[in-house]
Scaffold this active site. Structure first.
Site, mmCIF file in Angstrom:
data_model
loop_
_atom_site.group_PDB
_atom_site.id
_atom_site.type_symbol
_atom_site.label_atom_id
_atom_site.label_comp_id
_atom_site.label_asym_id
_atom_site.label_seq_id
_atom_site.Cartn_x
_atom_site.Cartn_y
_atom_site.Cartn_z
ATOM 1 N N CYS A 1 0.852 -1.179 0.031
ATOM 2 C CA CYS A 1 0.120 -0.014 -0.205
ATOM 3 C C CYS A 1 0.876 1.198 0.035
ATOM 4 O O CYS A 1 2.144 1.196 -0.326
ATOM 5 C CB CYS A 1 -0.857 0.036 1.114
ATOM 6 S SG CYS A 1 -1.862 -1.439 1.512
ATOM 7 N N ASN B 1 2.040 -0.196 5.168
ATOM 8 C CA ASN B 1 2.377 -0.566 4.036
ATOM 9 C C ASN B 1 3.125 -1.838 4.147
ATOM 10 O O ASN B 1 4.095 -1.774 4.833
ATOM 11 C CB ASN B 1 3.278 0.578 3.201
ATOM 12 C CG ASN B 1 3.824 0.159 2.201
ATOM 13 O OD1 ASN B 1 3.597 -0.741 1.356
ATOM 14 N ND2 ASN B 1 5.064 0.786 1.790
ATOM 15 N N ASP C 1 -3.119 -9.839 7.964
ATOM 16 C CA ASP C 1 -1.992 -9.348 8.773
ATOM 17 C C ASP C 1 -2.286 -8.259 9.506
ATOM 18 O O ASP C 1 -1.819 -7.729 10.544
ATOM 19 C CB ASP C 1 -0.502 -9.437 8.028
ATOM 20 C CG ASP C 1 -0.711 -8.649 6.769
ATOM 21 O OD1 ASP C 1 -1.704 -8.243 6.174
ATOM 22 O OD2 ASP C 1 0.415 -8.357 6.195
#
Length: 619
Positions: free
Chosen positions: A2, A76, A98
């Site tokens: 991300c 991220n 996660d």
């Protein structure tokens, strides 16, 4: 995988439109979803762009709130051992991803939870109750994190372009960074090309009290991992034990990194590192693995034939692409915007192209990055030993002067002998292996010679005496790998919304490899000895009996033809004098010598082109 961005201040009002614009600036890192969080006081704002890889449902959308409602997370990366952590801490989760494990582990353990994380990550957690924020980055710096801390505000993001979307920030250029850039081709942590934008240090976290932002002069970092702490008093010397242990660690790493809810493949160059990753991945995977390689229409720079042979031997679903001047133009003018800073490494171009093509088939790739640095795969590791030889040190000046009357091979060896300070020999070796400017050259040709390379040559203090090869190898891991190679692959892959994972930099492999004896990494003139032993158990040795070939483009040729317009434009006297960094007379002389036939000057020409191109776009 991300993109994240955040803003916080105790004195200013949150610029909401800027937060939205900054989040949108990271859309390439996460094209599938966007999320915004703003606290009730308008003193904290988080933005998130999502690329769905693990748990593709909206249940794992971010910003993510803890079950208790106290914490908010933007993140991220990937945590490969998230299921094991959830089991170890007896976490009751309601998603299959996660993201939730990170925030619930933090809710239970605080910052001690960071030591449990195996993966690639950069994240921020906001504590709504204490009005505090914590930032954290992975051990090797695989995932990027930049921050700006000035004018009573803290801004952080996955890429600098997002930080630049906010108002009232000081974007002064950092001239002190340019000497280092011209010397090694990148800037080392924590510095960037901007005075007030920094790289968040790898293996660290920082706790920020939102109420005190602006009253404290800097962030206080806490190390939760460092190379220094992982180097043991003795090395692992038993060849059979090391071979067995390392292979087990590699298999475990690759297996954990193949967890994905979207299609996955590998980058395959046909070299030692990517071939080892691919052959072990193919043995783990139940179906044919997809492999991707990029060749070149100029045979000297084309490794694709070797990759094809490896792929055929393993039995992968292989995709091969050819690079030429035409498709290079697809990415050429993206290099400045993609990397945000001056970025010398021209292998970014083929990396961008192969990422663009691979994205058509997969969303996740495994790469062999880290193998050369951890297992002494470069010629500079040999030079580190040579330059410590007492006889070489004693007679290096006459050796150097004598070499300059011989052919190019000897001249280049002479450059390596011609360092200005033995305490700076580590960066000098790297610089001259890259054909870049030596410290002596910079002292002569820079307009402002007030620079110092002490910091980039500062070596870690360890529990054992390191060999010269080990010192150079650790320098590579701390600098070249982190601030060049990992930056290259992160930006190139994420430019096309492709996630790249690096099995060699698994926590356990990294900690173990740092302590494998030099003789098992480099033996009888052969680099990566122990890796090759493992590889040759799975693939025929004959596939790899050839000189090492880097992931390169014919840059010298391109600068004379396809890139010549860049040289003409960005190294014109008008542009060079506008910024007054390198003496214009020298730049013009350098150009003339290069075009007159001194081909080895191509790297110096290119690094100057990139610097002035970036300045024209950003200064």
């Amino acid at each position: 995988m991300c993109g994240i961005v955040g803003w916080s201040s105790s004195k200013k009002e949150l610029p909401k439109t800027a937060l939205q614009a900054a989040t949108l600036a990271l859309a390439h890192r996460g094209p599938e979803a966007q999320g915004i969080y703003i606290n009730t006081k308008n003193t904290v704002g988080f933005g998130h762009r999502r690329l769905k890889v693990i748990d593709v449902s909206d249940a794992s959308a971010q910003p993510f709130h803890s079950k208790c409602g106290r914490y908010v997370l933007i993140y991220n990366g990937e945590i490969y051992n998230y299921k094991a952590i959830a089991k170890q801490l007896d976490l009751q989760t309601h998603t299959s991803g996660d993201t939730e494990v990170i925030i619930e582990a933090y809710a239970k353990m605080g910052t001690k939870a960071f030591e449990l994380l195996h993966g690639i990550f950069a994240f921020a957690i906001y504590d709504t109750q204490e009005d505090k924020m914590v930032l954290c980055r992975d051990r090797s710096g695989i995932k990027p994190l930049y921050y700006y801390y000035q004018n009573q505000q803290l801004i952080f993001a996955s890429e600098i372009k997002a930080i630049k979307e906010f108002p009232d920030i000081n974007l002064s250029i950092n001239p002190a960074a340019f000497a280092e850039f011209l010397h090694i081709g990148f800037n080392t942590e924590p510095f960037t090309a901007y005075k007030n934008i920094y790289k968040f240090p790898a293996g660290n976290f920082a706790v920020i009290d939102v109420k005190k932002i602006g009253s404290e002069s800097k962030l206080d970092f806490v190390k939760y991992w460092s190379i220094q702490d992982k180097i043991l008093p003795e090395t692992y010397k038993n060849e059979a034990e090391v071979e067995k242990k390392l292979e087990e660690l590699l298999i475990n790493s690759i297996e954990s990194q193949m967890i994905s809810d979207v299609p996955l493949g590998t980058f395959l160059s046909g070299g030692i590192d990517s071939s080892l990753i691919t052959v072990l991945a193919s043995k783990i995977n139940k179906s044919k693995i997809k492999t991707f390689s990029i060749g070149h229409d100029i045979k000297k720079f084309d490794e694709s034939v070797f990759a094809a042979k490896v792929a055929a031997t393993i039995g992968t679903e292989h995709y091969e692409y050819k690079m030429n001047a035409d498709n290079l133009n697809e990415v050429l003018h993206d290099i400045i915007n993609c990397y945000d800073e001056p970025f010398f490494d021209s292998s970014a171009f083929p990396t961008m192209l192969i990422s663009k093509y691979a994205k058509k088939e997969v969303t996740v790739t495994l790469s062999g990055d880290g193998g050369d640095e951890l297992f002494m795969g470069y010629g500079m590791h040999q030079w580190a030993s040579r330059l410590e030889n007492p006889m070489v040190r004693l007679f290096r000046h006459p050796f150097y002067w004598g070499s300059q009357f011989l052919n190019f091979k000897f001249k280049r060896a002479g450059w390596l002998l011609n360092y200005s300070d033995h305490n700076h020999v580590t960066s000098h070796i790297f610089s001259q292996e890259q054909y870049l400017f030596s410290e002596k050259e910079l002292q002569h040709y820079l307009v402002n010679t007030d620079f110092n390379f002490d910091k980039i040559n500062q070596l870690v203090k360890t529990n054992r005496t390191l060999t010269p090869k080990e010192k150079q190898s650790i320098w590579d891991v701390q600098n070249y790998l982190k601030d060049d190679l990992l930056v290259k692959i992160d930006r190139a892959t994420m430019r096309y919304s492709l996630e790249s994972r690096v099995p060699f930099l698994d926590n356990n492999i990294l900690d173990y490899a740092l302590n494998i004896d030099t003789q098992l990494k480099f033996r009888n003139g052969e680099s990566k000895y122990i890796l090759k032993k493992i590889l040759y158990k799975h693939l025929p040795e004959d596939l790899f009996k050839r000189p090492k070939q880097g992931f390169a483009i014919p840059l010298a040729s391109y600068l004379r033809k396809e890139f010549k317009h860049l040289v003409d434009k960005y190294l014109s006297p008008i542009v060079v004098n506008r910024y007054d960094i390198v003496a214009n007379l020298y730049v013009q002389e350098l150009k003339n010598r290069f075009f007159a036939g001194e081909e080895y000057l191509y790297a110096r020409v290119w690094v100057l082109v990139i610097l002035h191109w970036w300045l024209e776009e950003n200064a």
